[in-house]
Motif scaffolding. Structure first.
Motif, PDB file in Angstrom:
ATOM      1  N   GLU A   1      95.626 129.027  -2.777  1.00  0.00           N
ATOM      2  CA  GLU A   1      95.591 128.161  -3.654  1.00  0.00           C
ATOM      3  C   GLU A   1      94.354 127.197  -3.582  1.00  0.00           C
ATOM      4  N   ARG A   2      93.836 127.161  -2.477  1.00  0.00           N
ATOM      5  CA  ARG A   2      92.596 126.331  -2.155  1.00  0.00           C
ATOM      6  C   ARG A   2      91.478 126.983  -2.909  1.00  0.00           C
ATOM      7  N   ILE A   3      91.498 128.523  -2.574  1.00  0.00           N
ATOM      8  CA  ILE A   3      90.437 129.403  -3.264  1.00  0.00           C
ATOM      9  C   ILE A   3      90.753 129.223  -4.882  1.00  0.00           C
ATOM     10  N   ALA A   4      91.681 129.228  -5.356  1.00  0.00           N
ATOM     11  CA  ALA A   4      91.988 129.055  -6.701  1.00  0.00           C
ATOM     12  C   ALA A   4      91.654 127.781  -7.432  1.00  0.00           C
ATOM     13  N   ALA A   5      91.552 126.693  -6.783  1.00  0.00           N
ATOM     14  CA  ALA A   5      91.183 125.356  -7.017  1.00  0.00           C
ATOM     15  C   ALA A   5      89.765 125.308  -7.363  1.00  0.00           C
ATOM     16  N   ILE A   6      88.783 126.026  -6.622  1.00  0.00           N
ATOM     17  CA  ILE A   6      87.376 125.587  -6.381  1.00  0.00           C
ATOM     18  C   ILE A   6      86.831 125.538  -7.708  1.00  0.00           C
ATOM     19  N   ASP A   7      86.767 126.625  -8.753  1.00  0.00           N
ATOM     20  CA  ASP A   7      86.259 126.532 -10.020  1.00  0.00           C
ATOM     21  C   ASP A   7      86.656 125.279 -10.655  1.00  0.00           C
ATOM     22  N   ASP A   8      87.926 124.965 -10.724  1.00  0.00           N
ATOM     23  CA  ASP A   8      88.384 123.591 -11.317  1.00  0.00           C
ATOM     24  C   ASP A   8      87.614 122.426 -10.899  1.00  0.00           C
ATOM     25  N   PHE A   9      87.502 122.289  -9.457  1.00  0.00           N
ATOM     26  CA  PHE A   9      86.972 121.256  -9.155  1.00  0.00           C
ATOM     27  C   PHE A   9      85.479 120.999  -9.448  1.00  0.00           C
ATOM     28  N   VAL A  10      84.625 122.354  -9.439  1.00  0.00           N
ATOM     29  CA  VAL A  10      83.359 122.179 -10.048  1.00  0.00           C
ATOM     30  C   VAL A  10      83.404 121.689 -11.441  1.00  0.00           C
ATOM     31  N   ALA A  11      84.134 122.407 -12.232  1.00  0.00           N
ATOM     32  CA  ALA A  11      84.130 122.055 -13.577  1.00  0.00           C
ATOM     33  C   ALA A  11      84.399 120.627 -13.941  1.00  0.00           C
ATOM     34  N   ALA A  12      84.999 119.895 -12.755  1.00  0.00           N
ATOM     35  CA  ALA A  12      85.331 118.480 -12.891  1.00  0.00           C
ATOM     36  C   ALA A  12      84.211 117.596 -12.420  1.00  0.00           C
ATOM     37  N   GLY A  13      83.163 118.108 -11.971  1.00  0.00           N
ATOM     38  CA  GLY A  13      81.916 117.371 -11.472  1.00  0.00           C
ATOM     39  C   GLY A  13      81.682 117.300 -10.185  1.00  0.00           C
ATOM     40  N   TYR A  14      82.689 117.977  -9.463  1.00  0.00           N
ATOM     41  CA  TYR A  14      82.639 117.834  -7.897  1.00  0.00           C
ATOM     42  C   TYR A  14      81.504 118.956  -7.489  1.00  0.00           C
ATOM     43  N   GLU A  15      80.961 118.640  -6.354  1.00  0.00           N
ATOM     44  CA  GLU A  15      80.236 119.738  -5.252  1.00  0.00           C
ATOM     45  C   GLU A  15      81.297 120.197  -4.658  1.00  0.00           C
ATOM     46  N   VAL A  16      81.351 121.539  -4.594  1.00  0.00           N
ATOM     47  CA  VAL A  16      82.440 122.117  -3.881  1.00  0.00           C
ATOM     48  C   VAL A  16      81.719 122.910  -2.706  1.00  0.00           C
ATOM     49  N   HIS A  17      81.817 122.854  -1.429  1.00  0.00           N
ATOM     50  CA  HIS A  17      81.563 123.599  -0.190  1.00  0.00           C
ATOM     51  C   HIS A  17      82.945 124.228   0.263  1.00  0.00           C
TER      52      HIS A  17
ATOM     53  N   GLY B   1      83.905 131.770  -9.863  1.00  0.00           N
ATOM     54  CA  GLY B   1      83.120 132.029 -11.001  1.00  0.00           C
ATOM     55  C   GLY B   1      81.482 131.645 -10.848  1.00  0.00           C
ATOM     56  N   PRO B   2      80.714 131.987 -11.689  1.00  0.00           N
ATOM     57  CA  PRO B   2      79.376 131.678 -11.374  1.00  0.00           C
ATOM     58  C   PRO B   2      78.717 130.326 -11.168  1.00  0.00           C
ATOM     59  N   ALA B   3      79.401 129.558 -11.798  1.00  0.00           N
ATOM     60  CA  ALA B   3      78.919 128.101 -11.521  1.00  0.00           C
ATOM     61  C   ALA B   3      79.359 127.523 -10.113  1.00  0.00           C
ATOM     62  N   ALA B   4      80.514 128.105  -9.402  1.00  0.00           N
ATOM     63  CA  ALA B   4      81.008 127.798  -8.186  1.00  0.00           C
ATOM     64  C   ALA B   4      80.227 128.419  -7.200  1.00  0.00           C
ATOM     65  N   LYS B   5      79.832 129.736  -7.266  1.00  0.00           N
ATOM     66  CA  LYS B   5      78.922 130.474  -6.466  1.00  0.00           C
ATOM     67  C   LYS B   5      77.406 129.946  -6.404  1.00  0.00           C
ATOM     68  N   ALA B   6      76.898 129.477  -7.505  1.00  0.00           N
ATOM     69  CA  ALA B   6      75.339 128.950  -7.447  1.00  0.00           C
ATOM     70  C   ALA B   6      75.548 127.714  -6.644  1.00  0.00           C
ATOM     71  N   GLN B   7      76.526 127.025  -6.333  1.00  0.00           N
ATOM     72  CA  GLN B   7      76.217 125.797  -5.518  1.00  0.00           C
ATOM     73  C   GLN B   7      76.929 125.800  -4.204  1.00  0.00           C
ATOM     74  N   LEU B   8      77.558 127.073  -3.649  1.00  0.00           N
ATOM     75  CA  LEU B   8      78.525 127.284  -2.725  1.00  0.00           C
ATOM     76  C   LEU B   8      77.504 127.116  -1.383  1.00  0.00           C
ATOM     77  N   ALA B   9      78.023 126.283  -0.488  1.00  0.00           N
ATOM     78  CA  ALA B   9      77.622 126.328   0.991  1.00  0.00           C
ATOM     79  C   ALA B   9      78.766 126.061   1.958  1.00  0.00           C
ATOM     80  N   ALA B  10      78.444 126.728   3.255  1.00  0.00           N
ATOM     81  CA  ALA B  10      79.564 126.809   3.902  1.00  0.00           C
ATOM     82  C   ALA B  10      79.153 125.973   5.469  1.00  0.00           C
ATOM     83  N   GLU B  11      80.152 125.284   6.088  1.00  0.00           N
ATOM     84  CA  GLU B  11      79.998 124.773   7.408  1.00  0.00           C
ATOM     85  C   GLU B  11      80.907 125.879   8.255  1.00  0.00           C
ATOM     86  N   VAL B  12      80.604 126.392   9.392  1.00  0.00           N
ATOM     87  CA  VAL B  12      81.117 127.504  10.159  1.00  0.00           C
ATOM     88  C   VAL B  12      81.347 126.889  11.580  1.00  0.00           C
ATOM     89  N   ILE B  13      82.827 126.694  11.901  1.00  0.00           N
ATOM     90  CA  ILE B  13      83.040 125.820  13.111  1.00  0.00           C
ATOM     91  C   ILE B  13      84.139 126.574  13.891  1.00  0.00           C
TER      92      ILE B  13
END
Length: 350
Positions: free
Chosen positions: A222-238, A266-278
């Protein structure tokens, strides 16, 4: 049920503030217990007999206090600065969480009612920074303030409007953005119009690990499924790949998770994606607490055969994966990320 607030521990100064009154009005049937300090509540903190009531306390108790120390600490890794907390504690119960170490054996949500002072401090602090002089790994253009170091802001937003106030504050700051990590999907945030000035970092791990370790959180799918929606809503999502737990079959499960992430974006989320690895750091005292309520988790978290001890700066005895071997683990996961999600920039890994 994640929250069923039955008792609110209240500092009188917090109850006198508008935000405190709003929070109390949200839970009119809850018992109110006046306390001198949100830090010192014997029946919540520092009593190991609470281990048996760990989840019940998180579900049913709320603390309402006043944040007295307002400082923005330099960070330079996840964010440029750690903002003064608008809340601490959590109703979720992740088995590896470091936050309970600071208050004791249970740590429900504490809401700080003096949000106006917290927001005013942040506005002035950001104003003193001026434009960001050069890019860094926190952000290329804006100063980044982590507003959720000691809590989960998505969940805090179900208790008070503090998080919304901060998102709206940073929306209006020309040189800064807010950031917080979360394991809770709260779609109310989709209506807040952050205009790119809030970064949400969804924490992810393989489902098998999450089922055992991420107690009372939103399922990873469900977290993964929400990412596109949050990007569309104007958040930067990592994303935060955190904590990474080494066990038999861990790399195969991470490869599967990365494929799920790739398929879910989707493409918009992938274009801005970054990660922290801990990678996992665990704590001896928390290990002892977990043995009292969730010993199965410790079969993954407490691995003396793989870990070495270290005394932290604040005096806690922590364990982490052995020097030398850990470097190989980090390199292996970096290679997997490059193979399965090559567009995902790794901001840092350790």
């Amino acid at each position: 049920m994640l929250l069923d607030i039955r008792r609110i521990y209240v500092e009188p100064a917090a109850a006198a503030l508008p935000r405190g009154q709003e929070v109390l009005a949200r839970f009119p049937d809850a018992q109110r217990v006046e306390v001198d300090s949100h830090h010192r509540i014997p029946e919540l903190y520092g009593d190991e007999t609470n281990v048996a009531r760990w989840v019940r306390i998180k579900q049913g108790a709320l603390v309402l206090g006043v944040k007295k120390s307002l400082t923005a600490r330099p960070n330079g890794r996840s964010a440029d600065f750690i903002a003064p907390s608008a809340a601490n504690g959590c109703a979720m119960a992740c088995a590896y969480c470091y936050v309970p170490r600071h208050k004791g054996y249970s740590n429900p949500i504490t809401v700080f009612a003096n949000i106006d002072k917290i927001g005013g401090y942040l506005r002035r602090h950001a104003g003193r920074q001026g434009p960001k002089p050069e890019p860094n790994e926190c952000d290329r253009h804006l100063w980044v303030y982590d507003i959720g170091e000691n809590s989960d802001c998505s969940l805090d937003a179900r208790v008070s409007d503090n998080v919304r106030d901060l998102v709206e504050l940073f929306r209006d700051l020309p040189n800064a953005k807010a950031s917080f990590a979360t394991k809770h999907v709260n779609r109310d945030l989709l209506d807040w119009d952050p205009q790119g000035h809030t970064r949400i970092r969804f924490s992810l791990m393989p489902a098998a690990d999450a089922k055992l370790l991420d107690i009372r959180t939103t399922p990873v799918a469900e977290r993964i499924a929400a990412i596109d929606d949050f990007v569309a809503a104007g958040y930067e999502v990592h994303v935060n790949f955190s904590p990474v737990v080494v066990r038999d079959g861990w790399l195969a499960d991470w490869a599967e998770l990365l494929d799920q992430l790739d398929a879910g974006l989707g493409p918009a989320a992938k274009a801005q994606l970054a990660a922290e690895v801990i990678f996992l750091t665990h704590n001896r005292d928390l290990h002892e607490v977990n043995l009292g309520w969730h010993p199965k988790a410790e079969e993954l978290l407490w691995r003396p055969d793989l870990q070495q001890g270290k005394r932290s700066e604040n005096g806690f005895w922590n364990v982490r994966y052995r020097t030398g071997a850990k470097g190989g683990y980090v390199a292996a996961l970096r290679d997997l990320i490059a193979e399965h999600t090559p567009y995902c920039h790794i901001r840092y890994a350790f």
